[in-house]
Motif scaffolding. Sequence first.
Motif, PDB file in Angstrom:
ATOM      1  N   THR A 184       0.860  -1.180   0.000  1.00  0.00           N
ATOM      2  CA  THR A 184       0.000   0.000   0.000  1.00  0.00           C
ATOM      3  C   THR A 184       0.895   1.228   0.000  1.00  0.00           C
ATOM      4  OG1 THR A 184      -1.716  -1.180   1.233  1.00  0.00           O
ATOM      5  CG2 THR A 184      -1.848   1.220   1.184  1.00  0.00           C
ATOM      6  N   LEU A 185       1.052   1.823  -1.168  1.00  0.00           N
ATOM      7  CA  LEU A 185       1.875   3.008  -1.333  1.00  0.00           C
ATOM      8  C   LEU A 185       1.026   4.120  -1.939  1.00  0.00           C
ATOM      9  CD1 LEU A 185       5.004   1.326  -2.972  1.00  0.00           C
ATOM     10  CD2 LEU A 185       4.764   1.973  -0.568  1.00  0.00           C
ATOM     11  N   ALA A 186       1.520   5.331  -1.841  1.00  0.00           N
ATOM     12  CA  ALA A 186       0.855   6.434  -2.536  1.00  0.00           C
ATOM     13  C   ALA A 186       0.788   6.114  -4.022  1.00  0.00           C
ATOM     14  CB  ALA A 186       1.611   7.737  -2.297  1.00  0.00           C
ATOM     15  N   GLN A 187      -0.346   6.423  -4.651  1.00  0.00           N
ATOM     16  CA  GLN A 187      -0.539   6.034  -6.048  1.00  0.00           C
ATOM     17  C   GLN A 187       0.521   6.604  -6.990  1.00  0.00           C
ATOM     18  OE1 GLN A 187      -2.949   3.715  -6.844  1.00  0.00           O
ATOM     19  NE2 GLN A 187      -1.722   3.626  -8.720  1.00  0.00           N
ATOM     20  N   PRO A 188       0.927   7.885  -6.849  1.00  0.00           N
ATOM     21  CA  PRO A 188       1.995   8.379  -7.741  1.00  0.00           C
ATOM     22  C   PRO A 188       3.297   7.602  -7.589  1.00  0.00           C
ATOM     23  CG  PRO A 188       0.844  10.210  -6.716  1.00  0.00           C
ATOM     24  CD  PRO A 188       0.375   8.967  -6.016  1.00  0.00           C
ATOM     25  N   THR A 189       3.605   7.189  -6.359  1.00  0.00           N
ATOM     26  CA  THR A 189       4.814   6.389  -6.139  1.00  0.00           C
ATOM     27  C   THR A 189       4.681   5.025  -6.791  1.00  0.00           C
ATOM     28  OG1 THR A 189       5.272   7.518  -4.046  1.00  0.00           O
ATOM     29  CG2 THR A 189       6.312   5.379  -4.387  1.00  0.00           C
ATOM     30  N   THR A 190       3.519   4.406  -6.614  1.00  0.00           N
ATOM     31  CA  THR A 190       3.276   3.097  -7.237  1.00  0.00           C
ATOM     32  C   THR A 190       3.388   3.193  -8.749  1.00  0.00           C
ATOM     33  OG1 THR A 190       1.818   2.422  -5.428  1.00  0.00           O
ATOM     34  CG2 THR A 190       1.607   1.225  -7.504  1.00  0.00           C
ATOM     35  N   ALA A 215      10.338  10.199 -12.214  1.00  0.00           N
ATOM     36  CA  ALA A 215       9.074  10.433 -11.519  1.00  0.00           C
ATOM     37  C   ALA A 215       9.160   9.972 -10.070  1.00  0.00           C
ATOM     38  CB  ALA A 215       7.937   9.723 -12.239  1.00  0.00           C
ATOM     39  N   LEU A 216       9.877   8.885  -9.818  1.00  0.00           N
ATOM     40  CA  LEU A 216      10.048   8.413  -8.448  1.00  0.00           C
ATOM     41  C   LEU A 216      10.845   9.430  -7.629  1.00  0.00           C
ATOM     42  CD1 LEU A 216       9.774   6.194  -6.303  1.00  0.00           C
ATOM     43  CD2 LEU A 216      11.892   5.202  -7.191  1.00  0.00           C
ATOM     44  N   SER A 217      11.873  10.014  -8.223  1.00  0.00           N
ATOM     45  CA  SER A 217      12.667  11.026  -7.532  1.00  0.00           C
ATOM     46  C   SER A 217      11.806  12.221  -7.139  1.00  0.00           C
ATOM     47  CB  SER A 217      13.831  11.483  -8.417  1.00  0.00           C
ATOM     48  OG  SER A 217      14.677  10.403  -8.756  1.00  0.00           O
ATOM     49  N   VAL A 218      10.918  12.624  -8.041  1.00  0.00           N
ATOM     50  CA  VAL A 218      10.022  13.735  -7.749  1.00  0.00           C
ATOM     51  C   VAL A 218       9.052  13.356  -6.634  1.00  0.00           C
ATOM     52  CG1 VAL A 218       8.202  15.219  -8.695  1.00  0.00           C
ATOM     53  CG2 VAL A 218      10.236  14.716 -10.058  1.00  0.00           C
ATOM     54  N   ALA A 219       8.516  12.143  -6.682  1.00  0.00           N
ATOM     55  CA  ALA A 219       7.596  11.690  -5.642  1.00  0.00           C
ATOM     56  C   ALA A 219       8.276  11.648  -4.281  1.00  0.00           C
ATOM     57  CB  ALA A 219       7.046  10.311  -6.000  1.00  0.00           C
ATOM     58  N   ARG A 231      11.102  13.417  -3.266  1.00  0.00           N
ATOM     59  CA  ARG A 231      11.790  14.606  -2.765  1.00  0.00           C
ATOM     60  C   ARG A 231      11.096  15.929  -3.116  1.00  0.00           C
ATOM     61  NH1 ARG A 231      16.884  12.910  -0.962  1.00  0.00           N
ATOM     62  NH2 ARG A 231      16.695  10.661  -0.639  1.00  0.00           N
ATOM     63  N   VAL A 232      10.053  15.900  -3.929  1.00  0.00           N
ATOM     64  CA  VAL A 232       9.334  17.138  -4.278  1.00  0.00           C
ATOM     65  C   VAL A 232       7.895  17.064  -3.801  1.00  0.00           C
ATOM     66  CG1 VAL A 232       8.601  18.691  -6.121  1.00  0.00           C
ATOM     67  CG2 VAL A 232      10.816  17.528  -6.277  1.00  0.00           C
ATOM     68  N   GLY A 233       7.151  16.082  -4.286  1.00  0.00           N
ATOM     69  CA  GLY A 233       5.766  15.938  -3.871  1.00  0.00           C
ATOM     70  C   GLY A 233       5.060  14.891  -4.703  1.00  0.00           C
ATOM     71  N   LEU A 234       4.060  14.256  -4.104  1.00  0.00           N
ATOM     72  CA  LEU A 234       3.312  13.211  -4.784  1.00  0.00           C
ATOM     73  C   LEU A 234       2.453  13.786  -5.899  1.00  0.00           C
ATOM     74  CD1 LEU A 234       2.304  11.236  -1.580  1.00  0.00           C
ATOM     75  CD2 LEU A 234       4.034  10.561  -3.256  1.00  0.00           C
ATOM     76  N   ARG A 235       1.833  14.916  -5.647  1.00  0.00           N
ATOM     77  CA  ARG A 235       0.989  15.537  -6.675  1.00  0.00           C
ATOM     78  C   ARG A 235       1.813  15.914  -7.896  1.00  0.00           C
ATOM     79  NH1 ARG A 235      -1.971  20.631  -4.487  1.00  0.00           N
ATOM     80  NH2 ARG A 235      -2.994  18.996  -3.251  1.00  0.00           N
ATOM     81  N   GLU A 236       3.021  16.441  -7.658  1.00  0.00           N
ATOM     82  CA  GLU A 236       3.880  16.853  -8.762  1.00  0.00           C
ATOM     83  C   GLU A 236       4.349  15.644  -9.572  1.00  0.00           C
ATOM     84  OE1 GLU A 236       3.037  19.846  -6.237  1.00  0.00           O
ATOM     85  OE2 GLU A 236       4.051  17.992  -5.624  1.00  0.00           O
ATOM     86  N   SER A 237       4.620  14.537  -8.894  1.00  0.00           N
ATOM     87  CA  SER A 237       5.039  13.330  -9.596  1.00  0.00           C
ATOM     88  C   SER A 237       3.926  12.808 -10.489  1.00  0.00           C
ATOM     89  CB  SER A 237       5.446  12.252  -8.585  1.00  0.00           C
ATOM     90  OG  SER A 237       5.803  11.060  -9.236  1.00  0.00           O
ATOM     91  N   ARG A 238       2.683  12.907 -10.039  1.00  0.00           N
ATOM     92  CA  ARG A 238       1.556  12.408 -10.824  1.00  0.00           C
ATOM     93  C   ARG A 238       1.478  13.124 -12.174  1.00  0.00           C
ATOM     94  NH1 ARG A 238      -2.242  13.795  -7.610  1.00  0.00           N
ATOM     95  NH2 ARG A 238      -2.507  11.816  -6.506  1.00  0.00           N
TER      96      ARG A 238
END
Length: 280
Positions: free
Chosen positions: A96-102, A147-151, A153-160
């Motif tokens: 169970t991870l944040a969706q952008p990370t997954t 995208a993982l790096s952004v998720a 160290r920056v934010g999940l929304r930004e990675s999405r």
Amino acid sequence: MTPTSPIHDPSRLSAFSVVACGLMALWALAWLAGPTLLSMAGLALNPHGHADLYAHGHPFVDARSWWGVPNTLDVLSNLPLVLAGAAGFWTLRGRTLAQPTTNALRVFFAGLILSGLGSASYHWAPDAGSLVIDRLGMAVAFAGVLALSVAERVGLRESRGFLPVVLVLALVSAALPHLQGNVLPWALVQFGGMGLVVWAAMRPPVAGAVGVPLAGVIGVYLLAKLLELGDEAVFHATGEWVSGHSFKHVAAACAALPILGGLRRQALGDNAPVPSAAMG
């Protein structure tokens, strides 16, 4: 435990916007002016997409063939990439991870598998078409790790939002050397993309991050590049047993290790839990 910053840090998001927009502007310049700049530099790519070939007609030093497999070690050394990608998907099962990370992880692990298969195809029969297939797999892996790096160290929304953009740009860049003879966008995806990872690595993880040690990913990339550049030197240093390019494939597969390690620590509870607000 590594200190974390809030999921949405305005100063961090502003810095990321500047970095991302700068890289996209450079990519557009490389796309539009790349052929002209390459011509001015006197760089002409052969059908393999490389500047030089060995006397045996291939861009890599080891052309030995065993058991009916052309360029045997450069082909078979891609197996660790496929295994690393498969191990990644196995590790994600039931997590169970944040969706952008997954999403970023799935793209990265799929990219490892596609890179292994595409690279094996290219080394089996090196030509311009199979080189595109090779680079398309690499493009998927690059997009996933960026995208993982952004998720992280920056934010999940930004990675999405970042993932589909960087994935499209990477795939287009992989094809441009064949379509236009323009390798600059592809070079920018690699080196500019890793520059983004370095920038991200200098910031603490956001709340809800898996805790991937980006320095490990950067180190593996540098090792793989050094082995690629030292293809012939490594071949001679090992008594013509194995080339730098074959070692490069194995090193590239090791990029999964820091990520798998982060997932394992997160599963053991050593990393901060994912806030429920970040799961979407």
